[in-house]
Write a protein that holds these residues in place. Sequence first.
Motif, PDB file in Angstrom:
ATOM      1  N   ASN A 143      54.535 -51.194  93.694  1.00  0.00           N
ATOM      2  CA  ASN A 143      55.248 -51.600  92.490  1.00  0.00           C
ATOM      3  C   ASN A 143      56.679 -51.926  92.895  1.00  0.00           C
ATOM      4  O   ASN A 143      57.369 -51.091  93.480  1.00  0.00           O
ATOM      5  CB  ASN A 143      55.228 -50.478  91.455  1.00  0.00           C
ATOM      6  N   PRO A 144      57.138 -53.128  92.615  1.00  0.00           N
ATOM      7  CA  PRO A 144      58.463 -53.530  93.079  1.00  0.00           C
ATOM      8  C   PRO A 144      59.565 -52.801  92.319  1.00  0.00           C
ATOM      9  O   PRO A 144      59.302 -52.223  91.263  1.00  0.00           O
ATOM     10  CB  PRO A 144      58.498 -55.027  92.767  1.00  0.00           C
ATOM     11  N   PRO A 145      60.781 -52.852  92.861  1.00  0.00           N
ATOM     12  CA  PRO A 145      61.898 -52.221  92.155  1.00  0.00           C
ATOM     13  C   PRO A 145      61.935 -52.684  90.702  1.00  0.00           C
ATOM     14  O   PRO A 145      61.685 -53.854  90.411  1.00  0.00           O
ATOM     15  CB  PRO A 145      63.119 -52.724  92.920  1.00  0.00           C
ATOM     16  N   LYS A 146      62.197 -51.771  89.835  1.00  0.00           N
ATOM     17  CA  LYS A 146      62.146 -52.070  88.406  1.00  0.00           C
ATOM     18  C   LYS A 146      63.404 -52.803  87.962  1.00  0.00           C
ATOM     19  O   LYS A 146      64.483 -52.593  88.495  1.00  0.00           O
ATOM     20  CB  LYS A 146      62.003 -50.754  87.642  1.00  0.00           C
ATOM     21  N   ASP A 147      63.203 -53.665  86.991  1.00  0.00           N
ATOM     22  CA  ASP A 147      64.341 -54.346  86.382  1.00  0.00           C
ATOM     23  C   ASP A 147      64.902 -53.436  85.287  1.00  0.00           C
ATOM     24  O   ASP A 147      64.407 -53.411  84.162  1.00  0.00           O
ATOM     25  CB  ASP A 147      63.853 -55.667  85.779  1.00  0.00           C
ATOM     26  N   TRP A 148      65.914 -52.691  85.659  1.00  0.00           N
ATOM     27  CA  TRP A 148      66.463 -51.713  84.712  1.00  0.00           C
ATOM     28  C   TRP A 148      67.410 -52.372  83.703  1.00  0.00           C
ATOM     29  O   TRP A 148      67.986 -51.697  82.870  1.00  0.00           O
ATOM     30  CB  TRP A 148      67.210 -50.599  85.448  1.00  0.00           C
ATOM     31  N   LEU A 190      68.245 -57.132  98.538  1.00  0.00           N
ATOM     32  CA  LEU A 190      67.196 -57.063  97.530  1.00  0.00           C
ATOM     33  C   LEU A 190      67.335 -58.208  96.532  1.00  0.00           C
ATOM     34  O   LEU A 190      66.361 -58.717  95.988  1.00  0.00           O
ATOM     35  CB  LEU A 190      67.317 -55.712  96.814  1.00  0.00           C
ATOM     36  N   LEU A 215      58.073 -45.069  90.989  1.00  0.00           N
ATOM     37  CA  LEU A 215      57.125 -46.128  90.647  1.00  0.00           C
ATOM     38  C   LEU A 215      55.992 -46.190  91.667  1.00  0.00           C
ATOM     39  O   LEU A 215      55.022 -46.909  91.488  1.00  0.00           O
ATOM     40  CB  LEU A 215      57.845 -47.474  90.571  1.00  0.00           C
ATOM     41  N   ASP A 225      66.933 -45.153  91.154  1.00  0.00           N
ATOM     42  CA  ASP A 225      66.891 -46.557  90.770  1.00  0.00           C
ATOM     43  C   ASP A 225      65.678 -47.186  91.445  1.00  0.00           C
ATOM     44  O   ASP A 225      64.860 -47.848  90.820  1.00  0.00           O
ATOM     45  CB  ASP A 225      68.207 -47.210  91.233  1.00  0.00           C
ATOM     46  N   ILE A 226      65.560 -46.966  92.762  1.00  0.00           N
ATOM     47  CA  ILE A 226      64.356 -47.387  93.467  1.00  0.00           C
ATOM     48  C   ILE A 226      63.765 -46.140  94.134  1.00  0.00           C
ATOM     49  O   ILE A 226      64.455 -45.128  94.262  1.00  0.00           O
ATOM     50  CB  ILE A 226      64.644 -48.488  94.525  1.00  0.00           C
ATOM     51  N   ASP A 227      62.518 -46.203  94.502  1.00  0.00           N
ATOM     52  CA  ASP A 227      61.903 -45.038  95.147  1.00  0.00           C
ATOM     53  C   ASP A 227      61.785 -45.265  96.648  1.00  0.00           C
ATOM     54  O   ASP A 227      62.198 -46.315  97.168  1.00  0.00           O
ATOM     55  CB  ASP A 227      60.570 -44.672  94.483  1.00  0.00           C
ATOM     56  N   ARG A 285      70.638 -49.074  94.108  1.00  0.00           N
ATOM     57  CA  ARG A 285      70.391 -50.083  95.153  1.00  0.00           C
ATOM     58  C   ARG A 285      71.688 -50.674  95.700  1.00  0.00           C
ATOM     59  O   ARG A 285      71.748 -51.070  96.855  1.00  0.00           O
ATOM     60  CB  ARG A 285      69.427 -51.151  94.636  1.00  0.00           C
ATOM     61  N   GLN A 309      59.960 -48.391  97.850  1.00  0.00           N
ATOM     62  CA  GLN A 309      60.768 -49.591  97.609  1.00  0.00           C
ATOM     63  C   GLN A 309      61.958 -49.651  98.563  1.00  0.00           C
ATOM     64  O   GLN A 309      62.382 -50.735  98.980  1.00  0.00           O
ATOM     65  CB  GLN A 309      61.250 -49.593  96.152  1.00  0.00           C
ATOM     66  N   LYS A 322      50.479 -47.368 101.925  1.00  0.00           N
ATOM     67  CA  LYS A 322      51.452 -48.064 101.094  1.00  0.00           C
ATOM     68  C   LYS A 322      52.796 -48.155 101.806  1.00  0.00           C
ATOM     69  O   LYS A 322      53.473 -49.182 101.787  1.00  0.00           O
ATOM     70  CB  LYS A 322      51.589 -47.267  99.792  1.00  0.00           C
TER      71      LYS A 322
END
Lengths: 228, 161, 308
Positions: A200-205, C145, A157, C125-127, C86, C130, C178
């Motif tokens: 972009n914040p962690p996605k709500d999967w 988180l 993201l 799940d996160i990059d 996460r 993040q 970033k």
Amino acid sequence: MIIAEQKPLEEIREMLGDAKKVMVLGCGACVTICFAGGSKEVGILSSQLRIAAKKDGKELEVIEDTIERQCENEFFESVKDKMKEADVVLSIACGVGVQTIAELFPDIIVLPGLNTTSFGRPKEPGVFAEYCGGCGDCILDLTGGICPIARCSKSLLNGPCGGSENGMCEVDPKTIQCAWHLIFEKLEKMGRLDQIEKINPPKDWSNSMSGGVRNIVREDLLEVKLES
Amino acid sequence: MAERADLMSTVPDPDPLMEKEPVPGFEPLIVTIACHYCSYAAADLAGSMRLQYPPNIRIIRTPCTGKVDVLYILKAFEEGADGVYVAGCEEGGCHFDIGNLYAKQRIYYAKKLIQQVGLEPERVEMFNIAASAGPRFAEVAALMTERVKRLGPSPINIKRI
Amino acid sequence: MKSNSNLEKVFASGQLAVTGELGPPKGTNIKVIEEKAKHLKGMVDAVNLTDNQTAIVRLSSIASAKILLDIGLEPVMQMVCRDRNRLAMQSDLFGAVALGVRNMLCLSGDHQVFGNHPQAKNVYDIDSVQMINMVKTMRDDGKLLSGDEIDGEFKMFIGAAENPFGDPFASRVPRLAKKIAAGVDFIQTQCIYDMERFKKWMEGARARGLHEKCFIMAGVTPLKSVGMANYMNNKVSGISIPEDIIKRMKGVPKEQQAEEGIKIMVEQIDELRKVEGIKGIHLMAIEWEHRVPELVERAGLLPRPKFD
Ligand code: SF4
Ligand code: SF4
């Protein structure tokens, strides 16, 4: 549309086993557009099956048909009798079509002739590209209309990762364009490079398959049943 | 014996197939799909020039080789053909510009399809023959016949020996 | 102090920091780690422990970090986004901190198609950006988180990698910015051969004052042979080796190529430490750990500072 491709013929023949009468059933929607399961492909696959059976001295009757859409109940009306005559139905629709048959006709053996791969579009003649991963929470507004979930090999993201080279993704520099390269260029063109520096914040999967099976119910569309 | 009909075709040069011996007593059945504007005209010309070519080929005329579908080719094999070749205009000379180039791509695809069912890919080829090339039409017919004689009968109709 | 790690102290003291790298074994043979560590001790301020590098299964970076701690070497535990969601990341981070790990590196991770289990399902799940932010929140706010409170202290010096040679070039400074905004404390770059491009990138970073917002360490890898140079140039995405370096390697007989590679590395380090904003050298001597004492010695990086 849904993109799919035919399974290797060998695998299909193995699945069919000793079936003597096979119905190859195509679908006139997405898989026709991606040349995987339309009436043309029904013809080609059926012909291949017949030739292969003749070569092996096996008895095999192949019936061919294609309906408008295999994912909706009503289109089966015209073929259901033929389907019942066959030992097995080889559906070359997407996985949804195969399951529709399995659900509507519990007594029929239905086999999948295709591997369903993605949501995408015919990008250019002969090229069927993945565009959407069905994440359930679209963020195309943030990325210049280019999906990083489906089109970045790592679904990043906040890309691009270090493997982006000359616009291509390290995972397959010959065929995969780096989504984040495209996003960067697009945002640059739109004068919205500030967007690229927003985290972009962690996605709500939980809206994706990760949240469990997704069935949508629209109350206003439910069938009205008269109480007797 | 026919020489390799050179110039434009999907036949490799050199052609390893021609190193084999023909299967004795085998007369193949070969389907030729020829386009109206070039190859079919070449066939006509070959006829009026009274050129000899093998009686093994059966010619089907199409408006353009671009009309040729892999399904036609499969159907021919399904019905017992030992070989199929598509004859179009020379590259660059197609009446519809690029129909013959599309045909060529499909021939390569058809090779894969028949290989998957256990037929030799060499049973399908593409040739490019100009309308004025009557002799080349005869040459190609002879060449393809010789090649298929070396492959033997299609495995689905061995009995035809 | 954010972590009290040795690495952080070196940076804080204003001295040039030096980190090394150690690839854990493809199995349980911890002797491999002990053997490699022996050569690194006293030669570097901290040692990166790769996390299933190039997607090849190896002894975990957490366990390796603990083994290193026991030997008396400071670990920089790498963690990739490919293998953990996460939940697993945060739980493993608890574990790492509890075991005494105080430096980490947040990475996307190489895609699994490059490794020994290309059939695997990846996580992502996160990059990495993040992840940096998640760890910072854990440290500074004592929160997961999810917002839940963390029971106990959580200290960590947060690192990340950056590749100035990835494309599009214009995205590379913004991406550094970033990572800084996400909360990174230090950056280790991809190995640098293309000095010109690297300096251009640093110029961009300085123009925005980014060199003062995190500690940037320049990555170097000595070339052992022309073969290795060609391999890295052609096969490893995101690395380009300029023609003149390859020419120089080719210009000497095979037996002397390793020596030439070291000479090039020493020159590179000399040049890099003069670049304004470079606060450290990250030395990736791949499967050459035993040569590290010689490398740091010749590069004039000894002695390493000591703190009580
Ligand atoms: S963000 Fe989600 S919904 Fe939107 S295109 Fe990508 S995968 Fe599909
Ligand atoms: S190279 Fe681009 S598309 Fe490929 S994983 Fe990295 S950011 Fe994603």
